[in-house]
Design an enzyme around this catalytic site. Structure first.
Site, PDB file in Angstrom:
ATOM      1  N   CYS A  26       1.591   5.809  -8.059  1.00 35.66           N
ATOM      2  CA  CYS A  26       1.487   5.686  -6.603  1.00 35.66           C
ATOM      3  C   CYS A  26       2.869   5.287  -6.078  1.00 35.66           C
ATOM      4  O   CYS A  26       3.741   4.848  -6.837  1.00 35.66           O
ATOM      5  CB  CYS A  26       0.448   4.632  -6.229  1.00 35.66           C
ATOM      6  SG  CYS A  26       0.891   2.982  -6.772  1.00 35.66           S
ATOM      7  N   HIS A  59       0.846  -0.799 -16.775  1.00 42.65           N
ATOM      8  CA  HIS A  59       0.480  -0.935 -18.180  1.00 42.65           C
ATOM      9  C   HIS A  59       0.801   0.364 -18.900  1.00 42.65           C
ATOM     10  O   HIS A  59      -0.079   1.143 -19.225  1.00 42.65           O
ATOM     11  CB  HIS A  59      -0.998  -1.308 -18.301  1.00 42.65           C
ATOM     12  CG  HIS A  59      -1.308  -2.588 -17.593  1.00 42.65           C
ATOM     13  ND1 HIS A  59      -2.429  -2.787 -16.856  1.00 42.65           N
ATOM     14  CD2 HIS A  59      -0.595  -3.729 -17.484  1.00 42.65           C
ATOM     15  CE1 HIS A  59      -2.404  -3.998 -16.327  1.00 42.65           C
ATOM     16  NE2 HIS A  59      -1.295  -4.584 -16.695  1.00 42.65           N
ATOM     17  N   CYS A  69       4.100  -4.309  -2.869  1.00 40.27           N
ATOM     18  CA  CYS A  69       3.901  -3.092  -2.074  1.00 40.27           C
ATOM     19  C   CYS A  69       3.464  -3.460  -0.654  1.00 40.27           C
ATOM     20  O   CYS A  69       2.572  -4.295  -0.475  1.00 40.27           O
ATOM     21  CB  CYS A  69       2.827  -2.245  -2.749  1.00 40.27           C
ATOM     22  SG  CYS A  69       2.382  -0.798  -1.787  1.00 40.27           S
ATOM     23  N   GLU A 117      -3.583  -8.040  -8.815  1.00 44.20           N
ATOM     24  CA  GLU A 117      -3.651  -8.002  -7.352  1.00 44.20           C
ATOM     25  C   GLU A 117      -4.793  -8.879  -6.829  1.00 44.20           C
ATOM     26  O   GLU A 117      -4.620  -9.642  -5.873  1.00 44.20           O
ATOM     27  CB  GLU A 117      -3.839  -6.552  -6.891  1.00 44.20           C
ATOM     28  CG  GLU A 117      -3.786  -6.424  -5.385  1.00 44.20           C
ATOM     29  CD  GLU A 117      -4.068  -4.996  -4.920  1.00 44.20           C
ATOM     30  OE1 GLU A 117      -3.728  -4.044  -5.647  1.00 44.20           O
ATOM     31  OE2 GLU A 117      -4.633  -4.858  -3.839  1.00 44.20           O
ATOM     32  N   THR A 167      -6.313  -2.543  -4.053  1.00 43.24           N
ATOM     33  CA  THR A 167      -5.865  -1.221  -3.617  1.00 43.24           C
ATOM     34  C   THR A 167      -6.047  -0.127  -4.659  1.00 43.24           C
ATOM     35  O   THR A 167      -5.978   1.047  -4.327  1.00 43.24           O
ATOM     36  CB  THR A 167      -4.389  -1.272  -3.198  1.00 43.24           C
ATOM     37  OG1 THR A 167      -3.618  -1.707  -4.309  1.00 43.24           O
ATOM     38  CG2 THR A 167      -4.174  -2.201  -2.034  1.00 43.24           C
ATOM     39  N   CYS A 211      -5.845   1.405   0.824  1.00 40.52           N
ATOM     40  CA  CYS A 211      -4.799   2.308   0.336  1.00 40.52           C
ATOM     41  C   CYS A 211      -5.506   3.432  -0.400  1.00 40.52           C
ATOM     42  O   CYS A 211      -6.313   3.177  -1.286  1.00 40.52           O
ATOM     43  CB  CYS A 211      -3.862   1.599  -0.631  1.00 40.52           C
ATOM     44  SG  CYS A 211      -2.834   2.771  -1.530  1.00 40.52           S
ATOM     45  N   SER A 248      -8.400   2.832 -16.624  1.00 37.40           N
ATOM     46  CA  SER A 248      -9.694   3.231 -16.052  1.00 37.40           C
ATOM     47  C   SER A 248      -9.527   4.358 -15.040  1.00 37.40           C
ATOM     48  O   SER A 248     -10.380   5.232 -14.931  1.00 37.40           O
ATOM     49  CB  SER A 248     -10.416   2.041 -15.436  1.00 37.40           C
ATOM     50  OG  SER A 248      -9.651   1.497 -14.412  1.00 37.40           O
ATOM     51  N   ASN A 249      -8.410   4.377 -14.298  1.00 37.14           N
ATOM     52  CA  ASN A 249      -8.276   5.470 -13.326  1.00 37.14           C
ATOM     53  C   ASN A 249      -8.062   6.801 -14.043  1.00 37.14           C
ATOM     54  O   ASN A 249      -8.527   7.840 -13.587  1.00 37.14           O
ATOM     55  CB  ASN A 249      -7.192   5.160 -12.280  1.00 37.14           C
ATOM     56  CG  ASN A 249      -5.793   5.404 -12.787  1.00 37.14           C
ATOM     57  OD1 ASN A 249      -5.320   6.524 -12.784  1.00 37.14           O
ATOM     58  ND2 ASN A 249      -5.134   4.355 -13.255  1.00 37.14           N
ATOM     59  N   SER A 299      -0.527   5.183 -14.095  1.00 30.80           N
ATOM     60  CA  SER A 299       0.546   4.519 -14.842  1.00 30.80           C
ATOM     61  C   SER A 299       1.296   5.503 -15.737  1.00 30.80           C
ATOM     62  O   SER A 299       1.993   5.096 -16.662  1.00 30.80           O
ATOM     63  CB  SER A 299      -0.022   3.356 -15.660  1.00 30.80           C
ATOM     64  OG  SER A 299      -1.146   3.769 -16.377  1.00 30.80           O
TER      65      SER A 299
HETATM   66  S1  SF4 Z   1      -1.249  -0.487  -2.363  1.00 33.02           S
HETATM   67 FE1  SF4 Z   1      -1.404  -0.489  -4.573  1.00 33.02          FE
HETATM   68  S2  SF4 Z   1      -2.175   1.559  -5.130  1.00 33.02           S
HETATM   69 FE2  SF4 Z   1      -1.448   1.653  -2.994  1.00 33.02          FE
HETATM   70  S3  SF4 Z   1       0.667   2.376  -3.113  1.00 33.02           S
HETATM   71 FE3  SF4 Z   1       0.728   0.130  -3.114  1.00 33.02          FE
HETATM   72  S4  SF4 Z   1       0.725  -0.498  -5.273  1.00 33.02           S
HETATM   73 FE4  SF4 Z   1       0.057   1.649  -5.170  1.00 33.02          FE
END
Ligand code: SF4
Length: 386
Positions: free
Chosen positions: A44, A74, A136, A166, A234, A272, A302-303, A363
């Protein structure tokens, strides 16, 4: 330290010219192969931006000792690269024992994209370290929303994973500001909380249906679920977050009536959609009817596992692999979605014209995806044009 990496559509780190080409074109004919790429995959923007900021910081701070508070992602290759750049880890499985206690003003510490707990930020400030904050901007939005909930007397319900960096940071923020929180991991846990809100489950059943650390230590469901506001970690699927918020809205409408809903329920507009976009894009590419769907990412991600399931709904053979080394001309080593076992499947690449679709987990660096695409081309006996 400010970032100049502000274009979410750009890729700043681990670029692969081949993947860049495929991203732009969406499709490439190479001899008997048709290579298909979804419009969204892999890192991302927040993670890519964080890695670019780390590289900048390494250059800027020269020989000063540099640390990551936690892994940025990871991915073993990225973590190895960090170590090669002389960057150590303060927490998590790769942590250098005692390093956190020895921090001082000479040290440079990177706060990851997913942010850090209030206690951790306080410790860094006390030690006088140089902080490179790669949090972020999209992660800050739910934080601000949670603080607003606290000011307005709402308990924060987080759709997230207990222990994820997070969500850990969000919960610490809520606790630090005197608020209360409940974490629900999925729709099943949300149903348990909704059951309590509707008066169909008691506090004991609520506690039994959630993670043991799902709430703050002073949480009292009888008092703290009178008014709730929802936010999400997110990296969760946006569609599931929305379904969970709708479930709570219905439960509170049933409990308090439509006319009181505004008083007792707050929804979020801070979602997000990076994870959801990768998932939707995977559906789009699988829907184009490829002969094969190759999903690249860690077996424990998992994603990536969710992406690998996308092929099933479209009747496309999908293989979840970790990298190019999984591919041989006569077999492919991949993770079985149902059993979780690592299997080898023979004759995975059919003869004649073949359409191969690709995607990558959040990742997975583009560079690894590019190596996988190049390996498929090589094993098909074809050559990529320069
Ligand atoms: S909020 Fe989280 S998933 Fe979305 S761009 Fe930022 S780090 Fe990536």
């Amino acid at each position: 330290m400010t970032s100049t990496y502000d274009d979410p559509a750009a890729r700043y780190t681990y670029r692969s010219p081949l993947v860049d080409r495929l991203r732009k074109a969406g499709e490439l004919e190479v001899g008997r192969l048709r290579l298909l790429m979804p419009p969204s995959f892999g890192f991302c923007w927040g993670v890519d931006r964080a890695l670019a900021m780390v590289q900048d910081a390494r250059r800027r701070f020269g020989d000063r000792p540099m640390w990551l508070l936690n892994s940025i992602i990871h991915n073993p290759r990225v973590n190895d690269d960090m170590r090669r750049m002389g960057i150590g880890f303060l927490k998590g499985p790769l942590a250098e024992p005692g390093a956190l206690d020895r921090l001082g003003p000479e040290d440079v510490v990177v706060v990851p994209a997913f942010s850090a707990a209030v206690e951790e930020m306080k410790l860094l400030a006390e030690r006088g370290v140089e902080i490179v904050d790669t949090t972020c901007p999209w992660v800050i939005k739910p934080h601000k929303r949670a603080l607003k909930y606290i000011r307005e007397g709402f308990t924060t319900v987080v759709h997230g994973t207990v222990g994820h960096d997070e969500t850990r940071a969000t919960c610490s923020l809520v606790r630090h500001h005197g608020g209360h929180y409940v974490v629900v991991h999925n729709l099943a846990e949300a149903e348990v909380l909704a059951g309590f809100l509707r008066g169909r489950l008691d506090a004991r059943a609520l506690a039994a249906g959630l993670h043991p650390q799902a709430t703050d230590p002073d949480f009292d469901p009888a008092r703290h679920l009178a008014r709730i506001g929802v936010i999400n970690q997110t990296t969760m699927l946006a569609s599931e977050s929305r379904a969970i918020a709708d479930l709570f809205r219905r439960a509170l409408t049933e409990r308090d009536g439509e006319e009181r809903l505004d008083e007792v329920f707050r929804d979020f507009d801070t979602i997000c959609s990076a994870t959801q976009e990768n998932q939707d894009a995977a559906h789009a590419v699988a829907g184009r009817g490829p002969d094969l769907f190759i999903v690249v990412g860690g077996y424990d991600s998992s994603n990536t596992r969710n992406l690998a399931r996308v092929g099933d709904g479209h009747g496309v053979p999908a293989f979840h692999i970790e990298g190019p080394e999984a591919l041989e001309s006569d077999r492919i080593r991949h993770r079985d979605r149902d059993s979780g076992r690592i299997l080898e499947t023979a004759d995975w690449l059919p003869p004649g014209p073949v359409a191969v679709a690709f995607t990558a987990g959040a990742s997975t660096p583009d560079a690894i995806l590019g190596q996988v695409v190049a390996r498929v081309v090589e094993l098909a006996g074809e050559t990529l044009a320069a």
